[in-house]
Design a protein around this motif. Structure first.
Motif, short mmCIF file in Angstrom:
data_model
loop_
_atom_site.label_atom_id
_atom_site.label_comp_id
_atom_site.label_asym_id
_atom_site.label_seq_id
_atom_site.Cartn_x
_atom_site.Cartn_y
_atom_site.Cartn_z
N ARG A 6 22.50 -2.05 24.34
CA ARG A 6 22.16 -3.46 24.11
C ARG A 6 21.85 -3.71 22.63
O ARG A 6 22.25 -4.75 22.07
CB ARG A 6 20.97 -3.86 24.98
N ILE A 7 21.15 -2.79 22.01
CA ILE A 7 20.85 -2.94 20.58
C ILE A 7 22.13 -2.88 19.77
O ILE A 7 22.36 -3.70 18.86
CB ILE A 7 19.85 -1.86 20.12
N ARG A 8 23.00 -1.93 20.10
CA ARG A 8 24.24 -1.79 19.33
C ARG A 8 25.09 -3.06 19.41
O ARG A 8 25.74 -3.45 18.44
CB ARG A 8 25.02 -0.57 19.82
N GLU A 9 25.10 -3.69 20.57
CA GLU A 9 25.88 -4.93 20.72
C GLU A 9 25.35 -6.05 19.83
O GLU A 9 26.08 -6.99 19.52
CB GLU A 9 25.87 -5.37 22.18
N GLN A 10 24.09 -5.96 19.43
CA GLN A 10 23.51 -6.99 18.56
C GLN A 10 23.94 -6.84 17.11
O GLN A 10 23.77 -7.76 16.31
CB GLN A 10 21.98 -6.90 18.62
N LEU A 11 24.49 -5.68 16.77
CA LEU A 11 24.73 -5.37 15.37
C LEU A 11 26.10 -5.87 14.90
O LEU A 11 27.11 -5.65 15.56
CB LEU A 11 24.62 -3.87 15.14
N ASP A 12 26.08 -6.51 13.76
CA ASP A 12 27.29 -7.01 13.11
C ASP A 12 27.46 -6.22 11.81
O ASP A 12 26.73 -6.44 10.84
CB ASP A 12 27.13 -8.50 12.82
N GLU A 13 28.40 -5.29 11.80
CA GLU A 13 28.54 -4.41 10.65
C GLU A 13 28.80 -5.18 9.37
O GLU A 13 28.22 -4.87 8.31
CB GLU A 13 29.66 -3.39 10.88
N MET A 65 15.29 -0.64 8.94
CA MET A 65 14.03 -1.07 9.58
C MET A 65 14.07 -2.56 9.94
O MET A 65 13.65 -2.95 11.03
CB MET A 65 12.82 -0.73 8.70
N LEU A 66 14.61 -3.38 9.06
CA LEU A 66 14.67 -4.81 9.33
C LEU A 66 15.62 -5.12 10.49
O LEU A 66 15.28 -5.89 11.40
CB LEU A 66 15.11 -5.56 8.07
N ALA A 67 16.79 -4.51 10.49
CA ALA A 67 17.78 -4.80 11.53
C ALA A 67 17.31 -4.34 12.90
O ALA A 67 17.57 -5.01 13.92
CB ALA A 67 19.11 -4.13 11.17
#
Length: 383
Positions: free
Chosen positions: A8-15, A124-126
């Motif tokens: 779920r966390i990985r899906e939130q990430l926009d490289e 840390m922020l992401a």
């Protein structure tokens, strides 16, 4: 099957967005003790963190430190977790258009401060931002981003001690070991200036009227080398020393009246540090009229990995569902302070890459994403 927290966390990430965020930090060059750039980057980071918690900037003579308090989202009361980072780099302004240009290619991002440690600031922020977006549990989170870590945290150390009070764990965002292993334990680091004051005179008309500060400094460094070698022989592997700078004099026809050396020491134990500092304190002039002055520029205690640190490492692996290795490191950081206080501490949560303090400095973008997922998963688990 329910999605894992990590997925779920990985899906939130926009490289692309993360690369843009890191690019902005790198392009804002922020060498230690540059007050204007330190204030600018602290303001930029504060604006980003304000969406998640309360951010405040602590100006100092060394730069602008940033402290953030992010409230918990948990079913029961938990102690805070402290995230430690720094905004200063070893690179002077102008490096981007000189020896370390910015680039992104084949999954590798290059630029001054990318690896040490602006990518850690993005991690840390992401991670905390992803937990907020998903409304996942998290403990109270304290963030301290120091402005003078690269030069010993002379003004930040008191803030580190204050921020660490009452926390359940400390995570540092320096780079990991090359294989990605976390850092559990660090050598202590002490930087000193050894200064000699002599007496100037004409090198030809009155050579005996002068006291050469340079010759005295050379002799003192020879004494120091011999005595440190003696300590090292008694404590194998516990002492490293580097004379990183020597200066003095200026004219061949003048007996030099001042000279100094900048010396860095690394210690594996408090006892080794005490032995070497006793040597420094015991240095005596060889030449009549010479004066020796010793100034400690910065000092970080040795952090020997404790059972609490090892238990935290095991807990991180358990929460992440991964094998997370960890071992001691030679470099010093603000985690030396918290680890030496007995607070469960791990460092190396920054992404993999290489070239710290070198023109080859770079970050592996895949690791940047992995570290964000790791941190987010662990934080929600600690809630």
């Amino acid at each position: 099957m329910a999605q894992s927290v990590a997925d779920r966390i990985r899906e939130q990430l926009d490289e692309q967005a993360l690369v843009a965020e890191l690019t902005t930090l790198i392009e804002l060059e922020s060498p230690s003790h540059d007050l204007a750039s330190s204030a600018e980057i602290a303001g930029l980071l504060a604006a980003a963190w304000t969406t998640l918690g309360e951010a405040r900037i602590e100006p100092s003579s060394a730069g602008s430190h940033l402290i953030v308090d992010v409230p918990s989202v948990a079913s029961s009361e938990t102690s805070p977790v402290l995230l430690l980072g720094h905004s200063d780099t070893v690179w002077p302004i102008g490096t981007l258009v000189g020896s370390v240009p910015f680039s992104v290619a084949d999954g590798v991002l290059r630029g001054p401060g990318a690896y040490d440690m602006k990518s850690g600031l993005v991690v840390m922020l992401a991670a905390v931002r992803a937990l907020a977006a998903l409304d996942l549990p998290r403990p109270p989170i304290r963030v301290l981003i120091a402005a003078d870590e690269e030069v010993g945290s002379g003004s930040a150390t008191a803030l580190v001690r204050e921020a660490a009070a009452g926390v359940q764990a400390v995570f540092g965002f320096e780079s990991p070991h090359p294989d990605g292993a976390l850092k559990v334990g660090r050598l202590g680091s002490t930087r000193v200036k050894l200064k000699v004051v002599g007496r100037e005179s004409h090198a030809a008309l009155d050579p005996d009227g002068g006291v050469s500060a340079i010759e005295e400094l050379v002799d003192q460094l020879l004494v120091l080398r011999t005595e440190v070698a003696r300590v090292s022989a008694a404590r194998p592997g516990e002492v490293l020393v580097n004379v990183g700078g020597v200066s003095g004099g200026g004219r061949t026809n003048v007996v030099p009246g001042a000279a100094e050396a900048l010396i860095g020491f690394r210690f594996a134990s408090a006892a080794a540090e005490a032995d070497v500092m006793a040597v420094l304190d015991g240095l005596a002039p060889v030449r009549p009229g010479a004066v020796i002055e010793l100034e400690v520029l910065s000092s970080r205690p040795a952090w020997a990995a404790s059972s609490a640190d090892q238990a935290l490492l095991a807990r991180v692996g358990e929460l992440a569902g991964l094998e997370v290795p960890g071992r001691p490191a030679a470099g010093a950081a603000d985690t030396n302070t918290t680890g030496s206080l007995g607070i469960p501490t791990l460092d190396g949560f920054g992404p993999r890459g290489g070239g710290a303090h070198a023109v080859s400095e770079h970050v592996l973008l895949a690791s940047l994403l992995d570290r964000i997922v790791l941190l987010g998963t662990v934080l929600t688990g600690l809630a």
